[in-house]
Design a protein around this motif. Sequence first.
Motif, PDB file in Angstrom:
ATOM      1  N   LYS A  17       0.728  -1.178  -0.065  1.00  0.00           N
ATOM      2  CA  LYS A  17       0.059   0.142   0.098  1.00  0.00           C
ATOM      3  C   LYS A  17       0.768   1.242  -0.247  1.00  0.00           C
ATOM      4  CE  LYS A  17      -1.219  -0.389   4.980  1.00  0.00           C
ATOM      5  NZ  LYS A  17      -0.087  -1.207   5.222  1.00  0.00           N
ATOM      6  N   ASP A  34       0.656   8.688   5.241  1.00  0.00           N
ATOM      7  CA  ASP A  34       0.868   7.302   5.654  1.00  0.00           C
ATOM      8  C   ASP A  34       0.385   7.499   7.229  1.00  0.00           C
ATOM      9  OD1 ASP A  34       1.704   5.104   6.606  1.00  0.00           O
ATOM     10  OD2 ASP A  34       3.878   5.117   6.537  1.00  0.00           O
ATOM     11  N   SER A  35      -0.751   7.075   7.464  1.00  0.00           N
ATOM     12  CA  SER A  35      -1.185   7.136   8.708  1.00  0.00           C
ATOM     13  C   SER A  35      -0.324   6.225   9.724  1.00  0.00           C
ATOM     14  CB  SER A  35      -2.679   6.866   8.927  1.00  0.00           C
ATOM     15  OG  SER A  35      -3.011   5.442   8.588  1.00  0.00           O
ATOM     16  N   GLY A  36       0.255   4.950   9.066  1.00  0.00           N
ATOM     17  CA  GLY A  36       0.831   4.052  10.309  1.00  0.00           C
ATOM     18  C   GLY A  36       2.066   4.787  10.723  1.00  0.00           C
ATOM     19  N   ALA A  37       2.562   6.013   9.933  1.00  0.00           N
ATOM     20  CA  ALA A  37       3.679   6.683  10.546  1.00  0.00           C
ATOM     21  C   ALA A  37       3.412   7.318  11.921  1.00  0.00           C
ATOM     22  CB  ALA A  37       4.211   7.649   9.540  1.00  0.00           C
ATOM     23  N   TYR A  39       1.302   6.105  14.194  1.00  0.00           N
ATOM     24  CA  TYR A  39       1.265   5.078  15.283  1.00  0.00           C
ATOM     25  C   TYR A  39       2.736   4.737  15.582  1.00  0.00           C
ATOM     26  CZ  TYR A  39      -3.670   4.985  14.564  1.00  0.00           C
ATOM     27  OH  TYR A  39      -4.949   5.333  14.725  1.00  0.00           O
ATOM     28  N   ARG A  40       3.840   4.798  14.477  1.00  0.00           N
ATOM     29  CA  ARG A  40       4.949   4.636  14.791  1.00  0.00           C
ATOM     30  C   ARG A  40       5.815   5.567  15.519  1.00  0.00           C
ATOM     31  NH1 ARG A  40       7.549   0.685  11.287  1.00  0.00           N
ATOM     32  NH2 ARG A  40       6.121  -0.252  10.002  1.00  0.00           N
ATOM     33  N   SER A 100       2.170  -1.418  16.456  1.00  0.00           N
ATOM     34  CA  SER A 100       1.112  -2.487  16.471  1.00  0.00           C
ATOM     35  C   SER A 100       0.330  -2.607  18.002  1.00  0.00           C
ATOM     36  CB  SER A 100       1.299  -3.912  15.872  1.00  0.00           C
ATOM     37  OG  SER A 100       0.355  -4.768  16.114  1.00  0.00           O
ATOM     38  N   ALA A 103      -1.292   0.871  18.975  1.00  0.00           N
ATOM     39  CA  ALA A 103      -2.504   1.282  17.997  1.00  0.00           C
ATOM     40  C   ALA A 103      -3.688   0.424  18.452  1.00  0.00           C
ATOM     41  CB  ALA A 103      -2.171   0.696  16.672  1.00  0.00           C
ATOM     42  N   GLY A 129      -3.418   3.181   5.667  1.00  0.00           N
ATOM     43  CA  GLY A 129      -3.284   2.661   6.785  1.00  0.00           C
ATOM     44  C   GLY A 129      -4.312   1.119   6.982  1.00  0.00           C
ATOM     45  N   ARG A 130      -4.913   1.159   8.110  1.00  0.00           N
ATOM     46  CA  ARG A 130      -5.819   0.044   8.412  1.00  0.00           C
ATOM     47  C   ARG A 130      -7.283   0.237   8.561  1.00  0.00           C
ATOM     48  NH1 ARG A 130      -1.010  -0.825   8.188  1.00  0.00           N
ATOM     49  NH2 ARG A 130       0.164  -2.425   8.919  1.00  0.00           N
ATOM     50  N   ASP A 131      -7.571   1.482   8.878  1.00  0.00           N
ATOM     51  CA  ASP A 131      -8.904   1.722   9.236  1.00  0.00           C
ATOM     52  C   ASP A 131      -9.545   3.106   8.580  1.00  0.00           C
ATOM     53  OD1 ASP A 131      -7.239   3.691  10.621  1.00  0.00           O
ATOM     54  OD2 ASP A 131      -8.332   3.751  12.191  1.00  0.00           O
ATOM     55  N   ILE A 132      -8.588   3.534   7.079  1.00  0.00           N
ATOM     56  CA  ILE A 132      -9.102   4.638   6.730  1.00  0.00           C
ATOM     57  C   ILE A 132     -10.418   4.716   6.028  1.00  0.00           C
ATOM     58  CG2 ILE A 132      -8.274   6.517   5.011  1.00  0.00           C
ATOM     59  CD1 ILE A 132      -6.320   5.867   7.284  1.00  0.00           C
ATOM     60  N   ARG A 180       1.619  -9.365  14.036  1.00  0.00           N
ATOM     61  CA  ARG A 180       1.170  -7.942  13.897  1.00  0.00           C
ATOM     62  C   ARG A 180      -0.283  -7.836  13.250  1.00  0.00           C
ATOM     63  NH1 ARG A 180       3.285  -2.941  11.078  1.00  0.00           N
ATOM     64  NH2 ARG A 180       4.829  -3.915  10.043  1.00  0.00           N
ATOM     65  N   ASP A 184      -3.523  -6.474  14.572  1.00  0.00           N
ATOM     66  CA  ASP A 184      -4.262  -5.417  14.010  1.00  0.00           C
ATOM     67  C   ASP A 184      -5.701  -5.849  13.467  1.00  0.00           C
ATOM     68  OD1 ASP A 184      -1.849  -3.918  14.186  1.00  0.00           O
ATOM     69  OD2 ASP A 184      -1.213  -4.226  12.068  1.00  0.00           O
ATOM     70  N   ARG A 187      -8.229  -6.217  17.156  1.00  0.00           N
ATOM     71  CA  ARG A 187      -8.404  -5.405  18.206  1.00  0.00           C
ATOM     72  C   ARG A 187      -9.835  -4.928  18.352  1.00  0.00           C
ATOM     73  NH1 ARG A 187      -4.604  -1.595  14.881  1.00  0.00           N
ATOM     74  NH2 ARG A 187      -6.242  -0.723  13.717  1.00  0.00           N
TER      75      ARG A 187
HETATM   76  O1   DC Z   1       1.340   0.776   7.981  1.00  0.00           O
HETATM   77  P1   DC Z   1       2.500   0.474   9.097  1.00  0.00           P
HETATM   78  O2   DC Z   1       3.020  -0.790   9.025  1.00  0.00           O
HETATM   79  O3   DC Z   1       3.731   1.365   9.321  1.00  0.00           O
HETATM   80  O4   DC Z   1       1.723   0.720  10.755  1.00  0.00           O
HETATM   81  C1   DC Z   1       2.411   0.307  11.987  1.00  0.00           C
HETATM   82  C2   DC Z   1       1.172  -0.071  12.858  1.00  0.00           C
HETATM   83  O5   DC Z   1       0.489   1.204  13.087  1.00  0.00           O
HETATM   84  C3   DC Z   1       0.278  -1.211  12.081  1.00  0.00           C
HETATM   85  O6   DC Z   1       0.859  -2.563  12.874  1.00  0.00           O
HETATM   86  C4   DC Z   1      -1.057  -1.047  12.921  1.00  0.00           C
HETATM   87  C5   DC Z   1      -0.923   0.595  12.966  1.00  0.00           C
HETATM   88  N1   DC Z   1      -1.830   1.452  12.336  1.00  0.00           N
HETATM   89  C6   DC Z   1      -3.080   1.359  12.686  1.00  0.00           C
HETATM   90  O7   DC Z   1      -3.617   0.694  13.599  1.00  0.00           O
HETATM   91  N2   DC Z   1      -4.050   2.173  12.011  1.00  0.00           N
HETATM   92  C7   DC Z   1      -3.634   2.878  10.771  1.00  0.00           C
HETATM   93  N3   DC Z   1      -4.367   3.527  10.173  1.00  0.00           N
HETATM   94  C8   DC Z   1      -2.379   2.830  10.631  1.00  0.00           C
HETATM   95  C9   DC Z   1      -1.447   1.838  11.320  1.00  0.00           C
END
Ligand code: DC
Length: 235
Positions: A17, A34-37, A39-40, A100, A103, A129-132, A180, A184, A187
């Motif tokens: 992605k 990149d929304s994951g960044a 959480y990172r 993870s 999050a 991301g995961r929940d966009i 992970r 993810d 949860r």
């Molecule tokens: O996409 P990534 O691997 O950089 O994301 C890192 C962690 O952040 C992923 O394991 C779960 C969390 N995450 C999330 O819960 N919701 C998002 N929108 C993006 C990432």
Amino acid sequence: MKNKLIIAIDGPVGSGKSTVARRVAEMLGYIHLDSGAMYRAVAWKALCEHIPLDSTEQLAALASSLRIDLEPRNGKQHVILDGEDITEWIGTPEVSHAASMVAVVPGVRHPLVSEQRRAGAQGGVVMEGRDIGTVVFPDADVKFFLTALPQERAQRRFIEERAVNTAANFEETFADMTERDQRDSSRTDSPLKIADDAVVIDSTGISIEQVLERMMTIVRERIAGTKQQAENSEQ
Ligand code: DC
């Protein structure tokens, strides 16, 4: 009516992605986020401050206190935490694992989701991301859910890891990824799942270019539809 779209791209680890989100944004002249960044960034700070990753209260307080800016520089998203560029520190397996974990915490997610909504509200954004498509922008104009078989996703991640760490080990990468994905997806707050109206693309065995072509066909159709709607409502 806004004429620039909100494009949501969700998917598990190694689904490709980030690469396609960046390329789609480039092609359209949109922002890539990149929304994951985010959480990172929270995870990195928690590790630096030795905050236990199961301490929901401390993690929530930390997330609310941080200022995280995502800034495009030379075609790459940089992560600025309280004024410090931490981009190069947050790609490690340790931070991935911790991201993870943090999050899972609703008190961490809420301030980050608010910020993501604010950043994308005007449209002209490709957010991954995961929940966009399910939570952050349930009314996104186009939603994609990218996936691929676990073996292939782990292989992609392993190649990235080995480029920076010659001691990387495929079995460990595979195990980390599986753990992970499991966390993810299971949860309670905003798990990784396919939005009802998302277009699912399985990239197993096909090239990034082919994935992009499929995505851009759908995006262009949507842009044309939006323009037509705007013209009709002006008449
Ligand atoms: O996409 P990534 O691997 O950089 O994301 C890192 C962690 O952040 C992923 O394991 C779960 C969390 N995450 C999330 O819960 N919701 C998002 N929108 C993006 C990432």
